[in-house]
Design a protein around this motif. Structure first.
Motif, PDB file in Angstrom:
ATOM      1  N   ILE A  30       0.888  -1.174   0.000  1.00 46.09           N
ATOM      2  CA  ILE A  30       0.000   0.000   0.000  1.00 46.09           C
ATOM      3  C   ILE A  30       0.921   1.218   0.000  1.00 46.09           C
ATOM      4  O   ILE A  30       1.678   1.419   0.938  1.00 46.09           O
ATOM      5  N   GLN A  31       0.852   2.046  -1.063  1.00 51.80           N
ATOM      6  CA  GLN A  31       1.796   3.165  -1.135  1.00 51.80           C
ATOM      7  C   GLN A  31       1.111   4.513  -1.302  1.00 51.80           C
ATOM      8  O   GLN A  31       1.338   5.426  -0.515  1.00 51.80           O
ATOM      9  N   ASP A  32       0.299   4.671  -2.335  1.00 53.96           N
ATOM     10  CA  ASP A  32      -0.268   5.994  -2.627  1.00 53.96           C
ATOM     11  C   ASP A  32      -1.694   6.093  -2.103  1.00 53.96           C
ATOM     12  O   ASP A  32      -2.623   6.407  -2.831  1.00 53.96           O
ATOM     13  N   ASN A  33      -1.841   5.843  -0.803  1.00 52.65           N
ATOM     14  CA  ASN A  33      -3.174   5.811  -0.206  1.00 52.65           C
ATOM     15  C   ASN A  33      -3.248   6.567   1.116  1.00 52.65           C
ATOM     16  O   ASN A  33      -3.902   6.124   2.054  1.00 52.65           O
ATOM     17  N   SER A  34      -2.568   7.717   1.192  1.00 58.43           N
ATOM     18  CA  SER A  34      -2.719   8.557   2.378  1.00 58.43           C
ATOM     19  C   SER A  34      -4.082   9.246   2.362  1.00 58.43           C
ATOM     20  O   SER A  34      -4.752   9.301   1.333  1.00 58.43           O
ATOM     21  N   PHE A  35      -4.492   9.794   3.486  1.00 59.37           N
ATOM     22  CA  PHE A  35      -5.812  10.404   3.619  1.00 59.37           C
ATOM     23  C   PHE A  35      -5.755  11.918   3.472  1.00 59.37           C
ATOM     24  O   PHE A  35      -6.262  12.489   2.520  1.00 59.37           O
ATOM     25  N   LEU A  36      -5.143  12.601   4.436  1.00 60.88           N
ATOM     26  CA  LEU A  36      -5.062  14.062   4.429  1.00 60.88           C
ATOM     27  C   LEU A  36      -3.755  14.565   3.840  1.00 60.88           C
ATOM     28  O   LEU A  36      -3.669  15.713   3.399  1.00 60.88           O
ATOM     29  N   ILE A  37      -2.722  13.728   3.854  1.00 62.23           N
ATOM     30  CA  ILE A  37      -1.406  14.082   3.334  1.00 62.23           C
ATOM     31  C   ILE A  37      -1.184  13.392   1.994  1.00 62.23           C
ATOM     32  O   ILE A  37      -1.494  12.217   1.831  1.00 62.23           O
ATOM     33  N   GLU A  38      -0.656  14.131   1.035  1.00 62.62           N
ATOM     34  CA  GLU A  38      -0.431  13.609  -0.309  1.00 62.62           C
ATOM     35  C   GLU A  38       0.935  12.937  -0.401  1.00 62.62           C
ATOM     36  O   GLU A  38       1.945  13.509  -0.001  1.00 62.62           O
ATOM     37  N   GLU A  39       0.969  11.726  -0.933  1.00 60.13           N
ATOM     38  CA  GLU A  39       2.234  11.020  -1.123  1.00 60.13           C
ATOM     39  C   GLU A  39       2.825  11.351  -2.486  1.00 60.13           C
ATOM     40  O   GLU A  39       2.106  11.711  -3.416  1.00 60.13           O
ATOM     41  N   ALA A  40       4.143  11.238  -2.624  1.00 59.58           N
ATOM     42  CA  ALA A  40       4.847  11.683  -3.827  1.00 59.58           C
ATOM     43  C   ALA A  40       5.071  10.541  -4.813  1.00 59.58           C
ATOM     44  O   ALA A  40       6.145  10.404  -5.386  1.00 59.58           O
ATOM     45  N   TYR A  41       4.039   9.728  -5.024  1.00 61.02           N
ATOM     46  CA  TYR A  41       4.147   8.600  -5.950  1.00 61.02           C
ATOM     47  C   TYR A  41       3.089   8.739  -7.041  1.00 61.02           C
ATOM     48  O   TYR A  41       1.892   8.617  -6.777  1.00 61.02           O
ATOM     49  N   ASN A  42       3.521   8.993  -8.273  1.00 61.22           N
ATOM     50  CA  ASN A  42       2.596   9.055  -9.395  1.00 61.22           C
ATOM     51  C   ASN A  42       2.098   7.664  -9.764  1.00 61.22           C
ATOM     52  O   ASN A  42       2.721   6.654  -9.417  1.00 61.22           O
ATOM     53  N   GLN A  43       1.011   7.630 -10.513  1.00 67.98           N
ATOM     54  CA  GLN A  43       0.490   6.363 -11.009  1.00 67.98           C
ATOM     55  C   GLN A  43       1.441   5.772 -12.050  1.00 67.98           C
ATOM     56  O   GLN A  43       1.952   6.485 -12.918  1.00 67.98           O
ATOM     57  N   ASN A 143       1.281  22.326  -4.630  1.00 70.70           N
ATOM     58  CA  ASN A 143       1.615  21.523  -3.467  1.00 70.70           C
ATOM     59  C   ASN A 143       2.860  20.711  -3.789  1.00 70.70           C
ATOM     60  O   ASN A 143       3.031  20.239  -4.918  1.00 70.70           O
ATOM     61  N   ILE A 144       3.735  20.570  -2.810  1.00 67.08           N
ATOM     62  CA  ILE A 144       4.978  19.811  -3.012  1.00 67.08           C
ATOM     63  C   ILE A 144       5.004  18.654  -2.028  1.00 67.08           C
ATOM     64  O   ILE A 144       5.346  18.834  -0.859  1.00 67.08           O
ATOM     65  N   PRO A 145       4.640  17.460  -2.475  1.00 65.09           N
ATOM     66  CA  PRO A 145       4.743  16.280  -1.626  1.00 65.09           C
ATOM     67  C   PRO A 145       6.157  15.681  -1.699  1.00 65.09           C
ATOM     68  O   PRO A 145       6.749  15.585  -2.772  1.00 65.09           O
ATOM     69  N   VAL A 146       6.674  15.303  -0.544  1.00 66.09           N
ATOM     70  CA  VAL A 146       7.977  14.645  -0.440  1.00 66.09           C
ATOM     71  C   VAL A 146       7.780  13.365   0.380  1.00 66.09           C
ATOM     72  O   VAL A 146       7.226  13.418   1.484  1.00 66.09           O
ATOM     73  N   SER A 147       8.198  12.244  -0.165  1.00 66.88           N
ATOM     74  CA  SER A 147       8.080  10.959   0.526  1.00 66.88           C
ATOM     75  C   SER A 147       9.476  10.398   0.781  1.00 66.88           C
ATOM     76  O   SER A 147      10.342  10.440  -0.096  1.00 66.88           O
ATOM     77  N   TYR A 148       9.675   9.868   1.992  1.00 70.86           N
ATOM     78  CA  TYR A 148      10.999   9.356   2.358  1.00 70.86           C
ATOM     79  C   TYR A 148      10.845   8.053   3.144  1.00 70.86           C
ATOM     80  O   TYR A 148      10.084   7.994   4.128  1.00 70.86           O
ATOM     81  N   VAL A 149      11.547   7.035   2.693  1.00 69.61           N
ATOM     82  CA  VAL A 149      11.530   5.737   3.361  1.00 69.61           C
ATOM     83  C   VAL A 149      12.593   5.758   4.454  1.00 69.61           C
ATOM     84  O   VAL A 149      13.791   5.693   4.179  1.00 69.61           O
ATOM     85  N   VAL A 150      12.166   5.861   5.696  1.00 68.66           N
ATOM     86  CA  VAL A 150      13.083   5.908   6.828  1.00 68.66           C
ATOM     87  C   VAL A 150      13.741   4.546   7.037  1.00 68.66           C
ATOM     88  O   VAL A 150      14.948   4.439   7.286  1.00 68.66           O
ATOM     89  N   SER A 151      12.933   3.503   6.933  1.00 68.52           N
ATOM     90  CA  SER A 151      13.409   2.130   7.093  1.00 68.52           C
ATOM     91  C   SER A 151      12.409   1.225   6.385  1.00 68.52           C
ATOM     92  O   SER A 151      11.356   1.689   5.932  1.00 68.52           O
TER      93      SER A 151
END
Length: 270
Positions: A30-43, A143-151
């Motif tokens: 599950i990746q591009d399914n946030s609710f209020l915050i936009e994730e930085a993954y295009n289709q 809007n500028i979404p930034v996604s980062y994989v911490v671990s």
């Protein structure tokens, strides 16, 4: 009710569900399914997503719902989408201002550790501003979404953006230029591809028309714990339901609600 029609629309566009779900051991994340915050993954190319959201507020009959459809344009680099909102205020409901969006995958994708995907939007004045369902004028948003994989078990998403409506109206017809600023962050536990707890925090400052050429600002701050799940089918269809509970803090203290999310994602053109 209208939110049921929005849900029916998402079902209408979705592919038929296969009789049996896919092997969960090889299920997509599950990746591009946030609710209020936009994730930085295009289709991805060949994949379309249909999203229905529905939000209720405590001690209020008002509600907000929306149907969003996201399409890749030629490749994962470019994405087009539209948002059709539904708003009920003081017992009267109807379509709000429709948004047309373009998002560019500046860096990264669903497999990268860092992804950035700026979005530009035009908001059409389709809502009835006399009934507080729209801004009454053409609007523009970035809007500028930034996604980062911490671990492997933790992902965070950051949003920062703003919007402007050069000729917004209030319910009596007064006009003024309004602006909105917003910033938010989410943390998602990714230990499972099937069920993921999440926490979103979002702050916004929005101006509303008070009288001709005069505005008044309203600030809000919400902390929203939630959870999302995934149903994966052999046809390639992924269904993601979710629920969250926005809780007001600071200037929004005492405000609470419940937020429902439903996404259908599948291949098209085959």
């Amino acid at each position: 009710m209208r939110h049921r029609l929005l849900l029916a629309a998402s079902l209408l566009f979705a592919s038929p569900i296969a009789a049996q779900p896919a092997d969960t051991a090889h299920a997509p994340p599950i990746q591009d399914n946030s609710f209020l915050i936009e994730e930085a993954y295009n289709q991805e190319a060949g994949v379309v997503q249909h999203i229905t959201t529905f939000q209720l507020r405590r001690h209020s009959s008002d509600l907000d719902a929306a149907f969003t459809q996201e399409w890749p344009f030629r490749s994962i680099r470019h994405q087009l989408s539209y948002d059709v909102p539904y708003t009920r205020v003081d017992g009267s409901g109807g379509i709000g201002d429709i948004g047309i969006n373009y998002r560019y995958q500046l860096t990264g994708d669903g497999d990268a550790r860092l992804a950035i995907a700026p979005r530009l939007s035009v908001t059409l004045p389709t809502g009835d501003w006399k009934r507080a369902r729209g801004n009454g004028g053409l609007g523009f948003e970035i809007n500028i979404p930034v996604s980062y994989v911490v671990s492997p078990y933790l992902v965070t998403h950051l949003n920062a953006g703003g919007a402007v409506t050069p000729s917004a109206r209030n319910q009596v017809g007064d006009q003024a230029r309004t602006a909105e600023l917003g910033i938010g962050q989410s943390v998602i536990v990714t230990a499972s591809n099937a069920i993921q707890p999440m926490l979103e925090v979002i702050y916004s400052r929005r101006e509303e028309v008070e009288s001709d050429d005069r505005t008044v600002a309203d600030e809000s701050f919400f902390i929203s714990p939630g959870v999302r799940a995934a149903l994966n089918f052999r046809s390639g269809l992924q269904i993601v339901p979710g629920v969250a509970f926005p809780i007001g803090a600071g200037l929004s203290r005492g405000q609470r609600g419940v937020f429902f999310y439903l996404s259908f994602e599948h291949m098209f053109g085959k």
